[in-house]
Design a protein around this motif. Structure first.
Motif, short mmCIF file in Angstrom:
data_model
loop_
_atom_site.label_atom_id
_atom_site.label_comp_id
_atom_site.label_asym_id
_atom_site.label_seq_id
_atom_site.Cartn_x
_atom_site.Cartn_y
_atom_site.Cartn_z
N PRO A 99 0.81 -1.22 0.00
CA PRO A 99 0.00 0.00 0.00
C PRO A 99 0.84 1.27 0.00
O PRO A 99 1.98 1.29 0.49
N GLY A 100 0.27 2.31 -0.57
CA GLY A 100 0.90 3.63 -0.60
C GLY A 100 -0.17 4.70 -0.53
O GLY A 100 -1.35 4.44 -0.81
N ARG A 101 0.23 5.90 -0.15
CA ARG A 101 -0.68 7.05 -0.10
C ARG A 101 -0.34 7.97 -1.27
O ARG A 101 0.47 8.87 -1.15
N PHE A 102 -0.97 7.73 -2.41
CA PHE A 102 -0.67 8.46 -3.63
C PHE A 102 -1.37 9.81 -3.65
O PHE A 102 -2.54 9.92 -3.28
N VAL A 103 -0.64 10.83 -4.11
CA VAL A 103 -1.22 12.17 -4.24
C VAL A 103 -1.12 12.69 -5.67
O VAL A 103 -1.74 13.68 -6.02
N TRP A 104 -0.33 12.03 -6.51
CA TRP A 104 -0.10 12.45 -7.90
C TRP A 104 0.22 11.22 -8.73
O TRP A 104 0.88 10.30 -8.25
N ALA A 105 -0.24 11.23 -9.97
CA ALA A 105 0.14 10.17 -10.90
C ALA A 105 0.07 10.72 -12.32
O ALA A 105 -0.87 11.44 -12.67
N ASP A 106 1.06 10.39 -13.11
CA ASP A 106 1.03 10.65 -14.54
C ASP A 106 1.74 9.48 -15.21
O ASP A 106 2.07 8.49 -14.55
N ASP A 107 1.96 9.58 -16.50
CA ASP A 107 2.52 8.43 -17.21
C ASP A 107 4.00 8.17 -16.91
O ASP A 107 4.51 7.09 -17.18
N ARG A 108 4.69 9.14 -16.29
CA ARG A 108 6.12 8.96 -16.03
C ARG A 108 6.49 8.92 -14.55
O ARG A 108 7.58 8.48 -14.19
N ALA A 109 5.60 9.43 -13.69
CA ALA A 109 5.96 9.55 -12.28
C ALA A 109 4.73 9.41 -11.39
O ALA A 109 3.60 9.62 -11.83
N VAL A 110 5.01 9.07 -10.15
CA VAL A 110 3.99 9.09 -9.10
C VAL A 110 4.55 9.86 -7.92
O VAL A 110 5.76 10.03 -7.79
N VAL A 111 3.65 10.32 -7.07
CA VAL A 111 4.05 10.97 -5.83
C VAL A 111 3.23 10.34 -4.72
O VAL A 111 2.01 10.20 -4.83
N LEU A 112 3.93 9.95 -3.67
CA LEU A 112 3.25 9.41 -2.51
C LEU A 112 3.89 9.97 -1.25
O LEU A 112 5.01 10.48 -1.28
N LEU A 113 3.15 9.90 -0.16
CA LEU A 113 3.70 10.37 1.10
C LEU A 113 4.61 9.30 1.68
O LEU A 113 4.33 8.11 1.57
N THR A 114 5.68 9.74 2.29
CA THR A 114 6.57 8.82 2.97
C THR A 114 5.95 8.37 4.29
O THR A 114 5.15 9.11 4.88
N ILE A 115 6.32 7.19 4.74
CA ILE A 115 5.82 6.70 6.03
C ILE A 115 6.69 7.19 7.18
O ILE A 115 6.37 6.96 8.34
N ALA A 116 7.78 7.90 6.85
CA ALA A 116 8.68 8.45 7.88
C ALA A 116 8.95 9.93 7.56
O ALA A 116 10.05 10.30 7.14
N PRO A 117 7.94 10.78 7.75
CA PRO A 117 8.09 12.18 7.35
C PRO A 117 9.01 12.99 8.25
O PRO A 117 9.02 12.81 9.46
N ILE A 118 9.76 13.88 7.64
CA ILE A 118 10.53 14.87 8.39
C ILE A 118 9.59 15.98 8.85
O ILE A 118 9.67 16.43 9.98
N THR A 119 8.72 16.42 7.95
CA THR A 119 7.65 17.37 8.28
C THR A 119 6.34 16.81 7.72
O THR A 119 6.36 15.96 6.82
N ASP A 120 5.22 17.28 8.23
CA ASP A 120 3.93 16.85 7.69
C ASP A 120 3.86 17.20 6.21
O ASP A 120 4.31 18.27 5.80
N GLY A 121 3.35 16.29 5.42
CA GLY A 121 3.24 16.51 3.98
C GLY A 121 4.45 16.09 3.18
O GLY A 121 4.48 16.25 1.96
N HIS A 122 5.47 15.53 3.82
CA HIS A 122 6.70 15.07 3.17
C HIS A 122 6.34 14.02 2.12
O HIS A 122 5.78 12.97 2.43
N ALA A 123 6.66 14.31 0.87
CA ALA A 123 6.27 13.45 -0.25
C ALA A 123 7.50 12.97 -1.02
O ALA A 123 8.57 13.58 -0.96
#
Length: 148
Positions: free
Chosen positions: A14-38
């Protein structure tokens, strides 16, 4: 053998995806330095920054800037920071995080005890900021899937 990130992109983990396109994805890390660390991750298995073709790096940087703008808006942060290390997983990824000062930009400050509900809330907050900025076409409709 697929990398951990490929397994997350493929839905095996599982992952917490916030962005997806044909070349990249963005998900939140499970060990954030600050809230919203992606993490901005290419779909292609590229081991490290210096192995990536220039056009892929340009795309990843563009996505990172978009994510950073959304983070600044969502958390009222004065800066968005970008860190590239990649020692823990042999799959290129860019750390993008809301930042208030340079002293907090260390993996020593990564939090490994953030409750799942708090990570979910941070992901939704970032998705909302991306939608508000006009990037809804790249925000996954199912937060656990890298498809839009």
């Amino acid at each position: 053998m697929p990398t951990l990130f490929t397994r997350i992109i493929d839905g095996e983990i599982p992952g917490r995806f916030v962005w997806a396109d044909d070349r990249a994805v963005v998900l939140l890390t499970i060990a954030p330095i600050t809230d919203g660390h992606a993490l901005v991750i290419p779909r292609a298995e590229v081991e490290q920054l210096t192995d990536a073709p220039d056009d892929l790096l340009a795309h990843l940087m563009s996505v990172a800037a978009t994510i950073g703008r959304a983070q600044r808006s969502a958390w009222d942060a004065p800066r968005a920071a970008l860190l590239v290390a990649g020692f823990e997983i042999p799959h290129l990824h860019l750390h993008v995080l809301p930042a208030w000062d340079e002293s907090s930009l260390s993996f020593e400050h990564a939090r490994h005890d953030v409750p799942a509900a708090a990570l979910d809330a941070a992901a939704e907050r970032l998705r909302d900021a991306l939608r508000a900025a006009g990037h809804g076409a790249h925000v996954p409709t199912d937060a656990s899937s890298p498809e839009v």
